[in-house]
Design an enzyme around this catalytic site. Structure first.
Site, PDB file in Angstrom:
ATOM      1  N   SER A 429     112.234 -24.258 -44.856  1.00 46.50           N
ATOM      2  CA  SER A 429     110.990 -23.272 -44.193  1.00 46.50           C
ATOM      3  C   SER A 429     110.093 -23.516 -43.360  1.00 46.50           C
ATOM      4  CB  SER A 429     110.341 -22.769 -45.697  1.00 46.50           C
ATOM      5  OG  SER A 429     110.545 -23.777 -46.485  1.00 46.50           O
ATOM      6  N   HIS A 450     116.650 -18.422 -42.997  1.00 46.93           N
ATOM      7  CA  HIS A 450     115.453 -18.713 -43.883  1.00 46.93           C
ATOM      8  C   HIS A 450     115.416 -17.674 -44.698  1.00 46.93           C
ATOM      9  CE1 HIS A 450     110.937 -18.988 -44.531  1.00 46.93           C
ATOM     10  NE2 HIS A 450     111.402 -19.681 -45.250  1.00 46.93           N
ATOM     11  N   GLU A 462     115.282 -14.360 -41.810  1.00 49.34           N
ATOM     12  CA  GLU A 462     114.927 -14.992 -40.660  1.00 49.34           C
ATOM     13  C   GLU A 462     116.112 -15.749 -40.208  1.00 49.34           C
ATOM     14  OE1 GLU A 462     110.360 -15.763 -39.840  1.00 49.34           O
ATOM     15  OE2 GLU A 462     111.182 -16.954 -41.245  1.00 49.34           O
ATOM     16  N   ASN A 500     105.946 -17.850 -41.793  1.00 50.07           N
ATOM     17  CA  ASN A 500     105.026 -18.530 -41.972  1.00 50.07           C
ATOM     18  C   ASN A 500     103.952 -18.854 -40.899  1.00 50.07           C
ATOM     19  OD1 ASN A 500     105.917 -19.291 -44.419  1.00 50.07           O
ATOM     20  ND2 ASN A 500     107.455 -20.612 -44.000  1.00 50.07           N
TER      21      ASN A 500
HETATM   22  P1  NAD Z   1     115.210 -27.367 -55.048  1.00 49.44           P
HETATM   23  O1  NAD Z   1     114.462 -28.644 -55.603  1.00 49.44           O
HETATM   24  O2  NAD Z   1     115.082 -26.313 -56.302  1.00 49.44           O
HETATM   25  O3  NAD Z   1     116.708 -27.337 -54.907  1.00 49.44           O
HETATM   26  C1  NAD Z   1     117.054 -28.558 -54.040  1.00 49.44           C
HETATM   27  C2  NAD Z   1     118.471 -28.944 -54.618  1.00 49.44           C
HETATM   28  O4  NAD Z   1     119.136 -29.688 -53.409  1.00 49.44           O
HETATM   29  C3  NAD Z   1     118.536 -29.615 -55.890  1.00 49.44           C
HETATM   30  O5  NAD Z   1     119.308 -29.210 -56.582  1.00 49.44           O
HETATM   31  C4  NAD Z   1     118.907 -31.158 -55.524  1.00 49.44           C
HETATM   32  O6  NAD Z   1     119.651 -31.805 -56.473  1.00 49.44           O
HETATM   33  C5  NAD Z   1     119.804 -30.901 -54.130  1.00 49.44           C
HETATM   34  N1  NAD Z   1     119.885 -31.803 -53.261  1.00 49.44           N
HETATM   35  C6  NAD Z   1     119.003 -32.849 -52.841  1.00 49.44           C
HETATM   36  N2  NAD Z   1     119.496 -33.434 -52.135  1.00 49.44           N
HETATM   37  C7  NAD Z   1     120.952 -33.423 -51.823  1.00 49.44           C
HETATM   38  C8  NAD Z   1     122.049 -33.808 -51.113  1.00 49.44           C
HETATM   39  N3  NAD Z   1     121.941 -34.848 -50.476  1.00 49.44           N
HETATM   40  N4  NAD Z   1     123.163 -33.253 -51.288  1.00 49.44           N
HETATM   41  C9  NAD Z   1     123.316 -32.240 -52.269  1.00 49.44           C
HETATM   42  N5  NAD Z   1     122.308 -31.590 -52.796  1.00 49.44           N
HETATM   43  C10 NAD Z   1     121.060 -32.235 -52.803  1.00 49.44           C
HETATM   44  O7  NAD Z   1     114.801 -26.722 -53.872  1.00 49.44           O
HETATM   45  P2  NAD Z   1     114.458 -25.205 -53.533  1.00 49.44           P
HETATM   46  O8  NAD Z   1     113.234 -24.517 -53.840  1.00 49.44           O
HETATM   47  O9  NAD Z   1     115.715 -24.560 -53.568  1.00 49.44           O
HETATM   48  O10 NAD Z   1     114.329 -25.260 -51.857  1.00 49.44           O
HETATM   49  C11 NAD Z   1     115.322 -25.692 -51.225  1.00 49.44           C
HETATM   50  C12 NAD Z   1     115.536 -25.653 -49.676  1.00 49.44           C
HETATM   51  O11 NAD Z   1     114.935 -24.259 -49.447  1.00 49.44           O
HETATM   52  C13 NAD Z   1     114.132 -26.218 -49.051  1.00 49.44           C
HETATM   53  O12 NAD Z   1     114.205 -26.460 -47.867  1.00 49.44           O
HETATM   54  C14 NAD Z   1     113.005 -25.182 -49.210  1.00 49.44           C
HETATM   55  O13 NAD Z   1     111.926 -25.541 -48.086  1.00 49.44           O
HETATM   56  C15 NAD Z   1     113.814 -24.019 -48.705  1.00 49.44           C
HETATM   57  N6  NAD Z   1     112.974 -22.834 -49.261  1.00 49.44           N
HETATM   58  C16 NAD Z   1     112.584 -22.682 -50.542  1.00 49.44           C
HETATM   59  C17 NAD Z   1     111.866 -21.603 -50.959  1.00 49.44           C
HETATM   60  C18 NAD Z   1     111.161 -21.347 -52.181  1.00 49.44           C
HETATM   61  O14 NAD Z   1     110.386 -20.749 -52.487  1.00 49.44           O
HETATM   62  N7  NAD Z   1     111.498 -22.536 -53.036  1.00 49.44           N
HETATM   63  C19 NAD Z   1     111.804 -20.322 -49.905  1.00 49.44           C
HETATM   64  C20 NAD Z   1     112.366 -20.485 -48.668  1.00 49.44           C
HETATM   65  C21 NAD Z   1     113.066 -21.698 -48.151  1.00 49.44           C
END
Ligand code: NAD
Length: 709
Positions: A429, A450, A462, A500
C-alpha cells in the site's frame, strides 16, 4: 433492422428481443415503437392466444431504459414526456388482454424488470447471470415505469422498499424467494416451461401466487403496520443519505402515495418526480460516475494501440494473511482461476485457506453460488510452504508484511521459481514498486496491484506501473483485476499512489485539528455531513493507526513539511493502540462494535483544552487539503485522467458520489473560487494550503478538468 422477431407456434407467440448492434437489450425509442406494433398485432390476431417474451442476447434479458437518451435530457418537460411514454408501454403490456410470460435469463433490471412486472407470469433461470432488481436509485432517479407501484403490490411494501431504496439487484433465487418471479428453472428448459405456462394461462389458469414475504404483506394490511414500515424506512434512509440524495425519499413517497391512492395516482407521482430528478445535479453526477465506470471496463489501461492481455489460469499468492486470502478467494470465485498460496508456516497457510473458504461460504449463503459451485471453488484453492504449483503460475501477487526487505526477498525468490513470462505483482500500500523491482532480473514484468480491504467488498483496484513495466504486463494485470470484478485504474508509481496520496493530507490535517483542540466528534460529523460514509477519525481507526503511520511516513519523506504528521498522531500507536483491530483507537470497541471516544487520546495527542478554529474552517481545511492534493497529483500524472481520479476516490474512500469525485467537485466550485479559498487558508493556517500550480493556471484561464456537458 428490427429488434423483435415473432414466431407463432400452436397459438403461442414467441416474441424475441435482440437489439441489433448492441451487446445488451435496452428499451430505446425504437424498441418502444416496435413493441407497440407487436402488441397491436397480438391484440388483433385471433390466432394468438398468449405470448412468451424472451431475449436473444446470451446473458441479458433487458437491462433497462436507454442511458444515452436519459443523458440527453435537457428539460423537465422532455424527461416527463419520456417517462410517460415508458409508462404507457408498460401499461399496454399489462392490459393486452392476453397472457404474456416473461422468460428471464440474465439481467432483468430497471425498465426491464418493470416491463416483466406488467407481464402475467415470470419465469427466471437459476443462473449466476440472472439478476433481478431496480437499481435506479444509484443513478439518482426512481423506478418510474410503474416499478414503485407494481413491485409493492406483488411482494409487499416492506420487501419492495428494501429493493427500491437500496437499488438492489437480487440473484434469481432471492428474487424467487421474495416472490418477484413465479418459477425458477434451469436455463436449458426455460422456454419449454414458459410455453407450457403460456398455454395454461391461455386456457384460463389463474396461477396461485404464494405470498412469500407473508410478514411484509401482513404489515400492508393494517394501517398501523403500514405507518411503521414507512416511518422506519424513512429513518433508515435519512441515516444513510444524510439528506444528500433526493431520489430515495421521492421513491418512498411515491410508493406510499400509490398504495394509498391507487396505481394511476402512483404513476402520476412517479412521472412528476422522475422529471425533476432526471435533470437534478445529483443525478447528473451519479450518471457520470456510472458512465465513467462503464468506460473504465473497456479501457485496456495503456494509451494507444494496446497489446492483447495474456490470460491468467493459475495464480500464485505469497502471504496467506488478511489480504492474500481475500485476493485468493475473489480470484477463484470471480475469475475462476486456480490459486496456490504460499506462506512461511503451515499454520498461516491453514488460516489463509480457512479465511478464503469463509469468503466463499458467504457467497453460498447469499445465493451467489450454488453448493455444487462452492465445492468446485473450494478445491481450486490450495497452499503450502513450498513452491509447488508456482512453475505453472501466470501471475503471482505478493501480500506479505509491509516491509521493503521482506518484499524484496520474496520477489527475488519468486522470480527463481516462475516462468519467464509470469507477471509479478505486489499488493503493497505504500512501498514504491520500482524499489521492490530493483532486485529482479526482469523489472518489466513487475507492477503493483493494490487491492483494498476487505478485498471481497471493495470495488477498486489500483494497478501501479513503473517506468519499466511492459505494456503487455499492464494490460494483463488490468484484465485480470477486471475478471476479479474490480474497477481498475492504472496509476503511476509515485508515493502513496493515488488513493493514499489524496487521503494522506486529509488525515494529517485531521490530526492537526485534533491537536488544536477540535473534538473527535466534531471532525467526524463535519465530514459525514459533507457526505463521506465515515469521518476522518473513524477512518483512521478502520485503516489501523500503525498502517496510517507507515503511510504518512512515506508521504512525509516524499513531500516534506506539506505532509508532516503531528507528533501526537504518531504517538497514538504506543501501547498497541492500533484502531478497531486492537479494540482501541480514538474510539473504544467492544465485541466489534464502536463505542464512545476514548477521552485519554486528547492527552496523547497533546490537544489544546479548547478549540479556536471556527466550524467552517474545520470543514474547509479537511476538504481542501484533499482537493488541492488531487489537483496536484493529477497534474503530476499519477492518474491518467480526472475520470480515473474521481472514480478511484469514490470507490475507495467513499468520496461523496453525489459530488462526482474530488476533481468534478473542484469543477463545480470553479478553479478561481477554489484558489481564493486555498489562499485564505494558506494565509491563516500555513503554506501547506498554497494552491497547486495546476489550479492556479486553471483559475487564470477559466479551465475545467472536464469538458462542459
Ligand atoms: P497480514 O499480516 O495479515 O499477512 C501477511 C502474511 O504474509 C502473513 O500470513 C505472513 O505469515 C506472510 N508472510 C510474511 N513473510 C512471508 C514470506 N517471506 N513468505 C511468505 N509469506 C510471508 O498482512 P495484510 O494486512 O494481509 O497485508 C499484506 C500486504 O497487503 C501488505 O503489504 C499491506 O501493506 C498490504 N495491504 C494491506 C491492506 C489492509 O488493509 N490490511 C490494504 C491494502 C494493502
Amino acid at each position: 433492422m428490427s429488434a423483435f422477431t415473432i414466431a407463432v407456434r400452436n397459438g403461442i407467440a414467441r416474441l424475441e428481443l435482440d437489439l441489433p448492434g448492441e451487446s445488451v437489450n435496452k428499451i430505446t425509442r425504437d424498441v418502444r415503437d416496435e413493441l407497440e406494433e407487436c402488441l397491436d398485432q397480438f391484440a388483433t390476431d385471433n390466432g394468438i392466444r398468449a405470448v412468451v417474451l424472451v431475449s436473444g442476447k446470451p446473458d441479458t434479458f433487458i437491462v433497462g431504459a436507454d442511458i444515452e437518451a436519459f443523458v440527453a435530457l435537457q428539460t423537465r418537460e422532455e424527461a416527463y414526456d419520456l417517462v410517460r411514454q415508458g409508462q404507457a408501454l408498460v401499461n399496454r403490456i399489462e392490459r393486452l388482454g392476453k397472457p404474456i410470460v416473461a422468460a428471464i435469463h440474465g439481467a432483468a433490471v430497471g425498465g426491464g424488470l418493470e416491463a416483466a412486472l406488467a407481464c402475467s407470469y415470470r419465469i427466471a433461470t437459476n443462473h449466476p447471470k440472472t439478476r433481478i432488481g431496480l437499481p435506479e436509485i444509484h443513478l439518482g432517479i426512481i423506478p418510474a415505469m410503474g416499478g414503485c407501484q407494481r413491485l409493492p403490490r406483488l411482494i409487499g411494501v416492506r420487501a419492495a422498499l428494501d429493493i427500491i431504496l437500496a437499488g438492489k439487484q437480487l440473484p434469481a433465487m432471492r428474487a424467487y424467494r421474495a416472490g418477484i418471479v413465479d418459477e425458477l428453472v434451469h436455463p436449458a428448459i426455460l422456454e419449454r416451461v414458459a410455453f407450457e405456462a403460456a398455454e395454461r394461462l391461455a386456457g384460463g389458469w389463474k396461477p396461485k401466487r404464494r405470498k412469500r414475504d407473508a410478514a411484509s404483506l401482513a404489515l400492508d394490511k393494517n394501517p398501523l403496520g403500514r405507518r411503521v414500515v414507512y416511518t422506519t424506512a424513512k429513518k433508515q434512509l435519512l441515516k444513510k443519505t444524510g439528506g444528500h440524495y433526493p431520489a430515495p425519499e421521492a421513491a418512498l413517497q411515491t410508493v406510499q402515495h400509490g398504495m394509498r391512492h391507487g396505481l394511476q395516482a402512483g404513476l402520476d407521482m412517479e412521472a412528476a418526480f422522475f422529471a425533476e430528478l432526471a435533470i437534478h445535479e445529483v443525478s447528473r453526477n451519479l450518471v457520470q460516475i456510472f458512465l465513467a465506470t462503464t468506460e473504465l471496463k473497456k479501457d485496456p489501461g495503456v494509451e494507444g494501440a494496446a497489446p492483447e492481455p495474456r490470460p491468467v489460469a493459475n495464480l500464485g499468492v505469497i502471504g496467506a494473511g488478511f489480504m492474500g486470502s481475500g485476493i485468493g478467494a475473489v480470484a477463484v470465485a470471480q475469475a475462476g482461476v486456480d490459486v496456490r498460496f504460499r506462506d512461511t508456516d503451515l499454520a498461516s497457510v491453514g488460516k489463509g485457506l480457512k479465511n478464503a473458504w469463509g469468503i466463499l461460504k458467504g457467497r453460498l449463503k447469499r445465493h451467489r453460488i450454488t453448493r455444487h459451485e462452492y465445492r468446485k471453488l473450494e478445491r481450486m484453492l490450495s497452499g503450502g510452504t513450498d513452491w509447488a504449483g508456482f512453475g505453472r503460475a501466470d501471475l503471482v501477487i505478493e501480500a506479505v508484511f509491509e516491509d521493503l526487505d521482506v518484499k524484496r526477498q520474496v520477489i527475488e525468490a519468486v522470480e527463481g521459481q516462475v516462468r519467464d513470462d509470469c507477471v509479478i505483482a505486489s499488493n503493497t500500500s505504500t512501498i514504491p514498486i520500482a524499489r521492490i523491482a530493483e532486485v529482479t532480473q526482469r523489472p518489466d514484468r513487475v507492477l503493483g496491484m493494490h487491492f483494498f480491504s476487505p478485498v471481497e467488498k471493495m470495488p477498486l483496484l489500483e494497478v501501479i506501473v513503473t517506468d519499466r513495466t511492459a505494456a503487455w504486463v499492464t494490460v494483463s494485470a488490468v484484465a485480470f483485476g477486471r475478471a476479479m470484478g474490480k474497477t481498475v485504474i492504472v496509476v503511476q508509481d509515485r508515493p502513496g499512489f493515488w488513493v493514499n496520496r489524496i487521503l494522506g493530507p486529509y488525515l494529517i490535517e485531521a490530526g492537526r485539528l485534533l491537536q488544536e483542540g477540535v473534538t473527535v466528534e466534531t471532525l467526524d460529523k463535519a465530514m459525514t455531513k459533507f457526505g463521506f460514509p465515515v469521518g476522518p477519525i473513524t477512518l483512521l481507526d478502520e485503516i489501523g493507526l500503525d498502517v496510517a503511520r507507515k503511510a504518512s511516513t512515506v508521504l512525509h519523506q516524499a513531500f516534506g513539511d506539506r505532509m508532516k504528521p503531528t507528533e501526537g498522531l504518531v504517538d497514538m500507536t504506543r501501547d498497541r493502540r492500533l484502531g478497531r483491530k486492537s479494540g482501541r483507537g480514538f474510539y473504544r470497541y467492544e465485541g466489534g462494535k464502536r463505542r464512545e471516544v476514548d477521552e485519554t487520546v486528547y492527552e496523547i495527542i497533546g490537544a489544546e483544552a479548547s478549540s479556536r478554529v471556527p466550524r467552517d474552517d474545520v470543514h474547509q481545511r479537511l476538504v481542501y487539503s484533499m482537493l488541492n492534493e488531487a489537483a496536484r497529483a493529477l497534474d503530476e500524472g499519477v492518474v491518467r485522467s480526472a475520470r480515473d481520479g474521481d472514480i478511484g476516490a469514490i470507490l475507495s474512500i467513499g468520496f461523496p458520489p453525489f459530488r462526482g469525485g474530488p476533481l468534478r467537485y473542484l469543477d463545480d466550485i470553479g478553479a478561481e473560487k477554489a484558489v481564493e479559498t486555498l489562499e485564505e487558508l494558506a494565509e491563516k493556517y500555513g503554506d501547506r494550503f498554497t494552491p497547486c500550480p495546476r489550479l492556479k493556471s486553471m483559475a487564470a484561464g477559466n479551465v475545467h478538468f472536464y469538458p462542459p456537458t
